[in-house]
Scaffold this motif. Structure first.
Motif, mmCIF file in Angstrom:
data_model
loop_
_atom_site.group_PDB
_atom_site.id
_atom_site.type_symbol
_atom_site.label_atom_id
_atom_site.label_comp_id
_atom_site.label_asym_id
_atom_site.label_seq_id
_atom_site.Cartn_x
_atom_site.Cartn_y
_atom_site.Cartn_z
ATOM 1 N N PHE A 199 -8.274 4.622 5.372
ATOM 2 C CA PHE A 199 -7.912 4.291 6.744
ATOM 3 C C PHE A 199 -7.989 5.524 7.629
ATOM 4 N N VAL A 200 -7.493 6.642 7.098
ATOM 5 C CA VAL A 200 -7.580 7.887 7.879
ATOM 6 C C VAL A 200 -9.039 8.176 8.186
ATOM 7 N N SER A 228 -4.515 2.113 -3.813
ATOM 8 C CA SER A 228 -3.658 2.160 -2.623
ATOM 9 C C SER A 228 -3.769 3.502 -1.923
ATOM 10 N N ALA A 229 -3.654 4.566 -2.715
ATOM 11 C CA ALA A 229 -3.726 5.889 -2.101
ATOM 12 C C ALA A 229 -5.090 6.086 -1.450
ATOM 13 N N ALA A 242 -5.218 4.166 1.775
ATOM 14 C CA ALA A 242 -4.541 4.875 2.862
ATOM 15 C C ALA A 242 -5.435 5.991 3.378
ATOM 16 N N LEU A 243 -6.044 6.693 2.433
ATOM 17 C CA LEU A 243 -6.938 7.787 2.799
ATOM 18 C C LEU A 243 -8.160 7.247 3.539
ATOM 19 N N LEU A 285 -1.662 9.985 9.316
ATOM 20 C CA LEU A 285 -1.573 8.665 9.944
ATOM 21 C C LEU A 285 -0.288 8.506 10.750
ATOM 22 N N ILE A 344 -1.143 -0.308 8.965
ATOM 23 C CA ILE A 344 -1.776 0.969 8.623
ATOM 24 C C ILE A 344 -0.934 2.121 9.156
ATOM 25 N N ILE A 397 2.100 2.700 6.931
ATOM 26 C CA ILE A 397 1.903 3.111 5.523
ATOM 27 C C ILE A 397 2.549 4.466 5.218
ATOM 28 N N ILE A 399 -2.534 11.764 4.096
ATOM 29 C CA ILE A 399 -2.071 10.413 4.412
ATOM 30 C C ILE A 399 -1.028 10.476 5.519
ATOM 31 N N LEU A 438 -10.551 5.661 10.679
ATOM 32 C CA LEU A 438 -10.007 5.884 12.016
ATOM 33 C C LEU A 438 -10.673 7.094 12.654
ATOM 34 N N PHE A 439 -10.688 8.209 11.915
ATOM 35 C CA PHE A 439 -11.250 9.415 12.501
ATOM 36 C C PHE A 439 -12.759 9.297 12.681
ATOM 37 N N VAL A 445 0.836 -1.205 0.000
ATOM 38 C CA VAL A 445 0.000 0.000 0.000
ATOM 39 C C VAL A 445 0.870 1.255 0.000
#
Lengths: 454, 277, 455
Positions: free
Chosen positions: C48-49, C41-42, C45-46, A270, A315, A318, A267, C52-53, A243
């Motif tokens: 996940f942010v 992928s990007a 990642a975004l 994180l 995560i 990343i 990003i 999470l938030f 990732v």
């Protein structure tokens, strides 16, 4: 109160000395050209006065407690009834001397002892301040006499500044030394309970609840912990490398500049989130989710497992992988990219066959750094891996790691000198050596990579 | 126009004598019409039109920053790789518009090879450097075919004798001049019809430069070559036609002979005699 | 178009073109695939942010509002029977007076405040609702009695009066009212008895039990006995002390050391050693710094356990490399021309650095320091090893007293047995921590922008 007085004294000495030096050099200015400006003379005189003063005060602060104990102990010892604790008696006397008093009626000898102690404290304090003041004034006078047009005051002051700067840089070395020595020392103490062979190659982790001084019981084999640590770190890397790398590639090679400036910092958020937050997120959200998912697809996944911890750690890593790779990919000369595009290669062919191989050493370095980070990561694993130090290779079950065990060993109720606590240092040393090797390797690779393209 | 530059009173620098070439002009291979190039809001090329004859060497000269490289990069659409760069106008090759959406840029670049200012071999072996293009384009199907193509490309680039015994050595280990010839071999390997050269000798020493210039001379028998150069001597030595650019405009375009011996424009004269540069 | 000839060269060309064209479909598909993979992928990642938030906010924000009731509490003199406050006698030692005072305060704690509370609750409840005292008390936070005690301690004249007091609902009652407890469970599996549940429902419908913003989350200290009133004040102050120590220690030391290495140090082995050492130190796991703290500060120097001073020192050592590296890169960005200009007009090296180079790099150094402090603020693992995981229920008066810290408080709360209530509360604490860190980062960015524009 006393500390305020002392601070005032230091400030007065500093101000007075500065003023003296500056004034004297200004008076000289009429006679001829000064080598240094008056404020350097002032600063130099102030240094001469303040350094000995501060030195004496620091010495006093360090040794006064021990001196007082040494002074009063014989008195207390002579009076204290056998069977009573010497330490308690000492404390009572000190309490009386400090003026706070003690509960209950103090014995006459206690009051006497307290008065002698108080007198001694006063003497000590007075002599420290007097000695400091004498040295300060002496320093001031000497330095003041040395003030002359030709005195290279600026050079002296600058040498002092430089010495202070060097002192600060050396702190980093002392930190490393402190880490190595304290870990080594405590580890050796641990090895007096448990043999290194058992520790490094044992496959059973079961520290007993032995009390201090007794023989170590149970197993102290770190292999289960090593396996757990590596398993979690591998899962994390399986998430973070693809990732992170693809994100970096997309951001550097495909995304428009606007998208890039927008997404990259988002990003990287994180990376700034404390690990305890990830740990809790893993524990209450990701763990149950994975466990439910396991039920759906017919896998038995524990809520706190190597998978949970590894996934969330991935995560977390990343942005670490993506921003390091981003830097490295952008260091590949654009001539290389143009060369490939100019031959008619598509973008992805260029990336896969030219840019990626060119950036590979640097990326390997970045990945090594990421692995070292994963191995040393604590809070996620503490909260989400389940702390089950059993040698098994199933990522769906609870496991443990070096860091978890270190936390468990030092936050438990065990005595610091017991093997149950000391083992934390042996594990810490292993962890330190492991990450150090990874870091040195990574830094060497990255440096060589940078040199290649500079 | 400012005639002063032409006045005999003006001190003329030493004239550069172009090499004698056959003066028969080959038919046009590439035509550019009203080409404008913008970097963001800034215009780099103003309204340039020209015909490039096939199987000859066309040189672009001009002071640095005049847009000659930018214009060169229009011919294989390398400017596409720069986000903020826009190209207007028409460029045709064999009558086909190279900006035609139906034409894949990959196909265009396979036909229009490019050699860059600084030798840029890939961090691979000499062999793989050359095999790279044919492989990605699917021009070779077997190891034997690849071997043959690599060797013939190296021979055409005059490099084969020097590297025959170390085709597996990294391309980055060669000398600068050898690296540049490797890049030329690499461009030749995909079988282009046109080769663009962006100041190919600017990073080379005089001896390596002479070797590359000789190579260009040979290559023009088979390929249409456009070369950007900051060296007027080089333009005079290798090219049949020369275009002089100044501040993003094409000032004069003619046979090299004319440009260097009898330029029409005062600015050209000033440049080739060394008064602007 | 070139003349359609059949010469071998043209044939070879068109053959090659055909080959290239044939490869295009496959290659373009691969290109699209690769590109999509990158974008996915990007976006992942975004995502996940976002997850999470989203998760933190959606689960943490409700905890900022808690149920409480404004009750008219009658301080019945028959219940509140306490002697006069002791006065220090002339012959009494400080220690004796403290003992007497403590004894007096203890008498206050022994008053049956709960009687007052349950009376007040039943007064406020709708007519007809009855419940035994135990049920009534389970509705109100057990910390309420200390609220009443402190009121009387402050103002003894309240005895005999009736005053409105806002009292928090207990954790269970809060959960019940927020609908976080399963209402279908049978009585024996409910945390609250049936009369208590009925009382809560009656009071919420009536409006005497209401949600209000939980200010006490910021003003109270941690509490185990009365979870509903547990707050972050102690952790705040503990973290504040630690950050002060970090700022006072690591910024001057880090900046000085960067200045020396970048501007003065000769290139020799010694400097190389320091350099390599700093780079490695930056990558040492934070928990190792905790071990250092435990072995050296706690065990060797006998500094107090759980003290912000020790925590601050450990975090200082940890952030030092970050600050040094960032400051060095800020110094390195200063153009050599500035240095030459300063030296050229006869400034000494020291003058050049302090008068010319440092003022220019000041924004960079400031940003680096703030980011270093923000990083230290969120660090948990090393603090656990120096005893900061201890439960501390007061605000530390000095950096040498026992104290909690924000990230450690999160760790402690997540481990609380009352998971149902503390999960949301932990998320709330996380929101507070993240808000602090984000504001620090925003401050850094804002300052950099502002200062760089000026410079």
């Amino acid at each position: 109160m006393t500390s305020l007085l002392i601070a005032a004294l230091v400030l007065i000495v500093l101000g007075l000395a500065y003023q003296q030096g500056a004034a004297r050099s200004r008076a000289l200015a009429g006679a001829g050209r000064l080598h240094s400006r008056p404020r350097y003379h002032g600063a130099l005189v102030a240094l001469w006065a303040a350094v000995p003063l501060l030195f004496v005060l620091a010495l006093w602060g360090l040794v006064s407690g021990a001196l007082e104990d040494w002074y009063i102990q014989p008195v207390v010892q002579a009076n204290v009834a056998s069977g009573d604790s010497l330490a308690t008696a000492l404390q009572r006397v000190q309490g009386l001397a400090s003026g706070f008093g003690v509960s209950g009626q103090p014995a006459p000898w206690e009051i006497d002892a307290a008065q002698t102690l108080r007198a001694f404290q006063r003497q000590l304090q007075f002599s420290a301040i007097a000695l400091g003041a004498i040295l300060a004034i002496g320093g001031l006078l000497i330095a003041r006499r040395r003030v002359s047009a030709r005195l290279r005051a600026r050079n002296h002051v600058e040498a002092a500044v430089r010495a202070a700067l060097i002192l600060c840089s050396v702190i980093a070395i002392f930190t490393t030394l402190g880490i190595v020595l304290s870990l080594l020392f405590e580890t050796l103490r641990f090895f007096s309970f448990v043999s290194p062979a058992e520790f490094f190659f044992g496959t059973v982790w079961q520290p007993g609840y032995a009390s201090t001084g007794s023989e170590a019981t149970g197993g102290y084999g770190m292999v289960p912990l090593l396996v757990g640590t590596l398993m979690i770190a591998s899962i994390a890397m399986l998430v973070a490398i693809p990732v992170g790398l693809m994100t970096a590639i997309w951001l550097t090679q495909y995304a428009s500049r606007r998208v890039r400036t927008l997404l990259k910092p988002m990003i990287e958020i994180l990376a700034g989130i404390p690990t305890i937050v990830y740990g809790f997120f893993a524990l209450v959200t990701v763990g149950p989710f994975l466990s439910d998912l396991g039920d759906v697809i017919g896998l038995n996944i524990t809520a706190t497992s190597a998978l949970t911890a590894g996934l969330v750690m991935g995560i977390m890593i990343i942005p670490f992988v993506s921003s390091l790779s981003d830097d490295i990919i952008r260091q590949v000369p654009s001539a290389m990219r143009d060369g490939s595009l100019g031959l008619g290669a598509t973008k992805s062919e260029t990336i896969r066959m030219v840019i990626f191989p060119a950036a590979l050493p640097g990326i390997v370095g970045a990945i090594l750094l990421a692995v070292s980070r994963a191995i040393g990561e604590t809070m996620i694993v503490v909260l989400a891996a389940g702390n089950a130090p059993i040698l098994r290779f199933n990522p769906f079950e609870a496991t443990s790691s070096f860091t978890v065990t270190i936390v468990a060993a030092l936050t438990g109720d065990s005595d610091f000198a017991s093997p149950q606590s000391l083992v934390a240092f042996a594990l810490g040393l292993t962890l330190f050596v492991l990450t150090l090797m990874l870091n040195i390797g990574a830094l060497a690779v990255v440096r060589r990579y940078r040199e290649q393209y500079e | 126009m400012d005639r002063q530059f032409r006045s005999p009173a003006a001190p003329a620098g030493p004239r550069i004598r172009p090499a004698q070439h056959d003066t028969v002009e080959n038919p046009a291979r590439i035509t550019a019409r009203d080409v404008d190039v913008f970097y963001g809001d800034k215009q780099a090329i103003f309204d340039v039109s020209m015909d490039i004859p096939e199987k000859s060497v066309t040189a672009f000269i001009g002071p640095s920053g005049c847009g000659k490289s930018t214009f060169l990069r229009c011919f294989n659409r390398m400017n596409d790789t720069i986000d903020i760069c826009r190209v207007l106008g028409t460029i045709t090759m064999d009558g086909e518009d190279i900006h035609d959406p139906a034409l894949d840029v990959v196909e265009l670049r396979a036909r229009v090879g490019m050699v860059f200012q600084k030798p840029n071999p890939f961090p691979k072996s000499i062999y793989d450097n050359i095999a790279y293009g044919p492989r990605i384009h699917g021009l070779v199907n077997s190891r034997a075919e690849t071997d043959e193509l690599v060797i013939s490309s190296l021979k055409k680039a005059g490099l084969y004798k020097e590297v025959a015994d170390r085709l597996d050595a990294p391309g980055t280990g060669l000398s600068g001049g050898q690296q540049q010839r490797l890049c030329i071999a690499r461009a030749i390997a995909t079988g282009p019809e046109v080769i663009l050269m962006d100041e190919p000798c600017s990073a080379l020493d005089p001896i390596a430069t002479a070797i590359v210039e000789d190579l260009i001379h040979e290559l023009k028998e088979q390929y249409t070559i456009i070369i950007v150069t900051h060296s007027m001597q080089q333009a005079a030595r290798v090219s049949q036609k020369t275009a002089f650019f100044h501040l993003g405009r094409l000032i004069e375009y003619d046979t090299t002979e004319t440009i260097f011996v009898n330029p029409r424009e005062a600015q050209t004269e000033a440049y080739i005699t060394g008064r602007i540069g | 178009m070139s003349a359609p000839s059949l010469d071998p060269e043209a044939q070879a060309n068109s053959l090659r073109r055909a080959q290239v064209r044939r490869s295009l479909t496959r290659r373009n598909r691969a290109e699209a695939r690769f590109r999509a993979l990158g974008m996915v992928s990007a976006l992942a990642a975004l995502g996940f942010v976002a997850i999470l938030f989203g998760n933190i906010l959606s689960r943490g924000i409700p905890a900022f509002w808690q149920y409480s009731a404004v009750l008219n509490v009658t301080f019945d003199p028959a219940v509140v029977r306490v002697p006069e406050r002791p006065v220090q006698g002339a012959d009494q030692s400080d220690a004796d007076y403290q003992t007497a005072l403590l004894g007096w305060q203890r008498r206050f704690s022994m008053v049956n405040w709960n009687t007052l509370i349950s009376r007040a609750v039943l007064d406020a409840a709708p007519a007809g609702v009855t419940a035994d005292q135990r049920a009534v008390l389970s509705v109100i936070d057990s910390g309420a009695r200390f609220v009443l005690r402190d009121l009387v301690l402050q103002d003894p004249s309240l005895i005999g009066q009736t005053v409105p007091v806002r009292l928090l609902a207990s954790a269970d009652a809060d959960n019940w009212a927020k609908g976080k407890l399963d209402r279908s469970l049978p009585d024996e599996r409910q945390q609250l008895s049936r009369p208590a549940r009925d009382l809560i429902d009656a009071m919420t419908t009536q409006g005497s039990l209401q949600r209000s913003f939980a200010w006490h989350l910021f003003t109270n200290v941690d509490s185990r006995a009365s979870p509903a009133s547990a707050g972050l004040a102690g952790a705040f102050v503990g973290s504040l002390y630690m950050m002060l120590v970090v700022i006072l220690a690591s910024v001057p030391i880090g900046v000085s050391s960067a200045i020396y290495l970048e501007e003065f140090a000769p290139r020799n082995r010694f400097t190389d050693v320091i350099e390599v050492n700093i780079n490695n130190l930056a990558a040492v796991p934070s928990i190792v710094f905790g071990l250092l703290g435990a072995a050296v500060f706690i065990n060797l120097f006998r500094l107090p356990l759980s003290a912000p001073l020790v925590g601050g020192l450990v975090l200082t050592l940890m952030t030092l490399p970050t600050i040094i590296i960032a400051t060095r890169s800020a110094l390195r960005a200063v153009p050599p021309s500035l240095r030459q200009a300063a030296l050229g007009i006869g400034a000494s090296r020291t003058q050049m650095v302090f008068h010319h180079v440092l003022p220019v790099t000041y924004p960079g150094i400031l940003t680096a320091s703030i980011l270093g402090v923000a990083q230290a603020l969120g660090e948990t693992a090393p603090l656990l090893l120096i005893g900061m995981n201890a439960f501390v229920a007061n605000i530390p008066a000095t950096p040498l007293e026992q104290s909690a810290a924000l990230p450690v408080q999160i760790y402690l709360w997540q481990g609380n047995e009352n998971r149902n209530f503390f999960e949301a509360r932990t998320f709330a604490a996380i929101i507070v921590l993240l808000a602090l860190m984000i504001s620090l980062n925003a401050l850094a960015i804002w300052l950099r922008g502002r200062l760089e524009r000026k410079a």
